[in-house]
Design a protein around this motif. Structure first.
Motif, PDB file in Angstrom:
ATOM      1  N   LEU A  26       0.817  -1.209   0.000  1.00 32.44           N
ATOM      2  CA  LEU A  26       0.000   0.000   0.000  1.00 32.44           C
ATOM      3  C   LEU A  26       0.857   1.268   0.000  1.00 32.44           C
ATOM      4  N   SER A  27       2.015   1.215   0.635  1.00 32.07           N
ATOM      5  CA  SER A  27       2.921   2.367   0.584  1.00 32.07           C
ATOM      6  C   SER A  27       3.462   2.553  -0.827  1.00 32.07           C
ATOM      7  N   PHE A  28       3.744   1.436  -1.509  1.00 29.60           N
ATOM      8  CA  PHE A  28       4.216   1.518  -2.895  1.00 29.60           C
ATOM      9  C   PHE A  28       3.128   2.074  -3.802  1.00 29.60           C
ATOM     10  N   VAL A  29       1.884   1.659  -3.560  1.00 29.07           N
ATOM     11  CA  VAL A  29       0.763   2.201  -4.338  1.00 29.07           C
ATOM     12  C   VAL A  29       0.677   3.717  -4.153  1.00 29.07           C
ATOM     13  N   ALA A  30       0.855   4.162  -2.911  1.00 31.15           N
ATOM     14  CA  ALA A  30       0.814   5.606  -2.633  1.00 31.15           C
ATOM     15  C   ALA A  30       1.951   6.325  -3.337  1.00 31.15           C
ATOM     16  N   TRP A  31       3.139   5.731  -3.311  1.00 27.16           N
ATOM     17  CA  TRP A  31       4.284   6.350  -3.994  1.00 27.16           C
ATOM     18  C   TRP A  31       4.054   6.379  -5.501  1.00 27.16           C
ATOM     19  N   LEU A  32       3.546   5.270  -6.044  1.00 24.44           N
ATOM     20  CA  LEU A  32       3.349   5.149  -7.485  1.00 24.44           C
ATOM     21  C   LEU A  32       2.283   6.114  -7.990  1.00 24.44           C
ATOM     22  N   SER A  33       1.339   6.455  -7.128  1.00 25.61           N
ATOM     23  CA  SER A  33       0.249   7.345  -7.537  1.00 25.61           C
ATOM     24  C   SER A  33       0.735   8.753  -7.844  1.00 25.61           C
ATOM     25  N   GLY A  34       1.847   9.146  -7.246  1.00 29.09           N
ATOM     26  CA  GLY A  34       2.347  10.495  -7.446  1.00 29.09           C
ATOM     27  C   GLY A  34       1.579  11.558  -6.685  1.00 29.09           C
ATOM     28  N   GLU A  35       0.638  11.124  -5.837  1.00 31.03           N
ATOM     29  CA  GLU A  35      -0.180  12.068  -5.068  1.00 31.03           C
ATOM     30  C   GLU A  35       0.542  12.587  -3.825  1.00 31.03           C
ATOM     31  N   GLY A  44      20.256  19.834   9.889  1.00 34.76           N
ATOM     32  CA  GLY A  44      20.784  19.717  11.231  1.00 34.76           C
ATOM     33  C   GLY A  44      21.372  21.022  11.702  1.00 34.76           C
ATOM     34  N   VAL A  45      22.038  20.968  12.834  1.00 34.15           N
ATOM     35  CA  VAL A  45      22.657  22.159  13.393  1.00 34.15           C
ATOM     36  C   VAL A  45      23.818  22.625  12.519  1.00 34.15           C
ATOM     37  N   LEU A  46      24.477  21.655  11.834  1.00 35.99           N
ATOM     38  CA  LEU A  46      25.633  22.015  11.005  1.00 35.99           C
ATOM     39  C   LEU A  46      25.457  21.654   9.534  1.00 35.99           C
ATOM     40  N   PHE A  47      24.755  20.577   9.247  1.00 28.77           N
ATOM     41  CA  PHE A  47      24.723  20.064   7.879  1.00 28.77           C
ATOM     42  C   PHE A  47      23.303  20.001   7.338  1.00 28.77           C
ATOM     43  N   GLU A  48      23.184  20.183   6.035  1.00 31.85           N
ATOM     44  CA  GLU A  48      21.924  19.981   5.334  1.00 31.85           C
ATOM     45  C   GLU A  48      21.914  18.561   4.769  1.00 31.85           C
ATOM     46  N   PRO A  49      20.738  17.928   4.688  1.00 29.80           N
ATOM     47  CA  PRO A  49      20.675  16.567   4.145  1.00 29.80           C
ATOM     48  C   PRO A  49      20.964  16.550   2.655  1.00 29.80           C
ATOM     49  N   ASN A  50      21.422  15.407   2.169  1.00 28.92           N
ATOM     50  CA  ASN A  50      21.640  15.217   0.741  1.00 28.92           C
ATOM     51  C   ASN A  50      20.325  14.764   0.106  1.00 28.92           C
ATOM     52  N   HIS A  51      19.608  15.710  -0.483  1.00 28.21           N
ATOM     53  CA  HIS A  51      18.279  15.394  -1.013  1.00 28.21           C
ATOM     54  C   HIS A  51      18.341  14.393  -2.160  1.00 28.21           C
ATOM     55  N   ALA A  52      19.483  14.300  -2.838  1.00 24.59           N
ATOM     56  CA  ALA A  52      19.598  13.371  -3.958  1.00 24.59           C
ATOM     57  C   ALA A  52      19.430  11.919  -3.512  1.00 24.59           C
ATOM     58  N   LEU A  53      19.750  11.640  -2.245  1.00 26.08           N
ATOM     59  CA  LEU A  53      19.621  10.279  -1.729  1.00 26.08           C
ATOM     60  C   LEU A  53      18.169   9.893  -1.496  1.00 26.08           C
ATOM     61  N   PHE A  54      17.279  10.873  -1.441  1.00 25.66           N
ATOM     62  CA  PHE A  54      15.887  10.615  -1.085  1.00 25.66           C
ATOM     63  C   PHE A  54      14.943  11.041  -2.199  1.00 25.66           C
ATOM     64  N   GLN A  55      15.324  10.752  -3.431  1.00 27.33           N
ATOM     65  CA  GLN A  55      14.482  11.062  -4.574  1.00 27.33           C
ATOM     66  C   GLN A  55      14.038   9.785  -5.259  1.00 27.33           C
ATOM     67  N   GLY A  56      12.866   9.823  -5.906  1.00 23.41           N
ATOM     68  CA  GLY A  56      12.395   8.696  -6.688  1.00 23.41           C
ATOM     69  C   GLY A  56      12.189   7.448  -5.857  1.00 23.41           C
ATOM     70  N   ILE A  57      12.502   6.312  -6.449  1.00 19.78           N
ATOM     71  CA  ILE A  57      12.288   5.029  -5.796  1.00 19.78           C
ATOM     72  C   ILE A  57      13.166   4.877  -4.554  1.00 19.78           C
ATOM     73  N   ASN A  58      14.320   5.563  -4.524  1.00 19.58           N
ATOM     74  CA  ASN A  58      15.184   5.495  -3.337  1.00 19.58           C
ATOM     75  C   ASN A  58      14.461   6.012  -2.096  1.00 19.58           C
TER      76      ASN A  58
END
Length: 326
Positions: A26-35, A44-58
């Motif tokens: 069901l989580s995959f269905v939600a992701w696949l829907s694009g909604e 964080g206090v010092l660093f920003e997250p690497n957004h490239a790691l959290f895109q698409g299917i990743n």
């Protein structure tokens, strides 16, 4: 099939496996829907997250792995320390159900599940330090060093500093040496980073508590807000109800459960203060609620309690579906 066998099914490993499969599908269905586009991951206090790691299917796969691992660790923590006195899988199953009901969280990576995972890993160390005030300094130093290191990437980890400080006091494992170990643990990661010149003071930034989160701007905002209120109310009610029974447990079990009460209380407080990251604290609240559900289900002598749990499952699925209608 009689009432007892249905109750046993909800308590079983099989139900957890089926819930995990349903969560993944069901989580995959939600992701696949694009909604449900990814939300901004907090810095964080010092660093920003690497957004490239959290895109698409990743993003989906990371969310799935972290959430399922957190559910399994919740079960393992109870298996080792028995804070829910009856052996059961229902806490882990309930956590997955609660996370699924908010697909904006389960369909993409968001830091809430990571916070739950980190909390559970560190809880093994915390619970193991029960009444070890004379030998707990290493555990205290390790936990607060890790929390401080995590705060450089995710500032909401700082709220866990308060939770675990209270936790060690509840475990009767905190003394003057322990408090010094706590301070040294918080200082160490920053001391290393600044001392080695890996970062400079210009990188330091305070959390932004004033900017409203983009969650309020997405179409699913009304359902998400209702879900948050519902989880908060249920957590408070079930915690109070269970408290009367837990008071009769042995001291060690009461102390373990007091830590989850502390986590729930601080999560509710941070949801009011740090609206910017309200869903992070909602995941933590989901975990605390799952523990309370496990208490209620295993304590209750009501033969038809599976009806009530089934209503809860249906409600979670309806909330999940309602997110697609907006």
């Amino acid at each position: 099939m009689n009432h007892e066998s249905i109750n046993e099914f909800y308590n079983s490993r099989l139900f957890l496996v089926l819930t995990a499969i349903a969560f993944a599908v069901l989580s995959f269905v939600a992701w696949l829907s694009g909604e449900f586009p990814p939300l901004d991951t907090q810095g964080g206090v010092l660093f920003e997250p690497n957004h490239a790691l959290f895109q698409g299917i990743n993003s989906f796969l990371t969310s799935l792995a972290v959430t399922v691992c957190a559910a399994l660790l919740l079960h393992l923590l109870n298996k080792v320390f028995s804070f829910v006195r009856t052996y059961t899988f229902i806490a882990a199953s309930s956590f997955l159900v609660l996370q699924l009901s908010v697909p904006v969280v389960s369909a993409n990576y968001y830091a809430g599940a990571t916070m739950c995972l980190a909390t559970l890993v560190l809880s093994f160390i915390l619970f193991g330090a029960y009444q070890q005030s004379g030998r707990s300094q290493r555990s205290i130093y390790l936990i607060f060093t890790l929390l401080a290191a995590c705060s450089t990437f995710m500032y909401s980890t700082l709220f866990l500093v308060v939770a675990f400080a209270i936790g060690f006091a509840q475990m009767r494992a905190m003394n003057l040496k322990g408090f010094i170990a706590l301070l040294l643990g918080l200082i160490t990661p920053y001391w290393i980073l600044f001392g080695l010149g890996l970062v400079d003071f210009s990188a330091f930034r305070l959390p932004q508590f004033t900017r409203l989160h983009s969650i309020l701007d997405i179409p699913q905002a009304p359902v998400v807000i209702i879900s948050i209120v519902g989880v908060a109310v249920l957590t408070v009610v079930l915690t109070v109800v269970n408290m009367f029974t837990i008071f009769n447990y042995r001291l060690q079990t009461r102390v373990y459960n007091a830590f989850f009460t502390t986590l729930a209380t601080l999560s509710l407080l941070m949801m009011l203060i740090d609206i910017n990251n309200i869903l992070i604290y909602m995941s933590m609240l989901n975990m605390c609620l799952a523990v309370q559900v496990a208490h209620v289900f295993t304590i209750s002598k009501f033969a038809k309690k599976h009806f009530i749990y089934s209503v809860g499952l249906l409600a979670a699925l309806l909330v999940y579906g309602a997110n697609f209608l907006l």
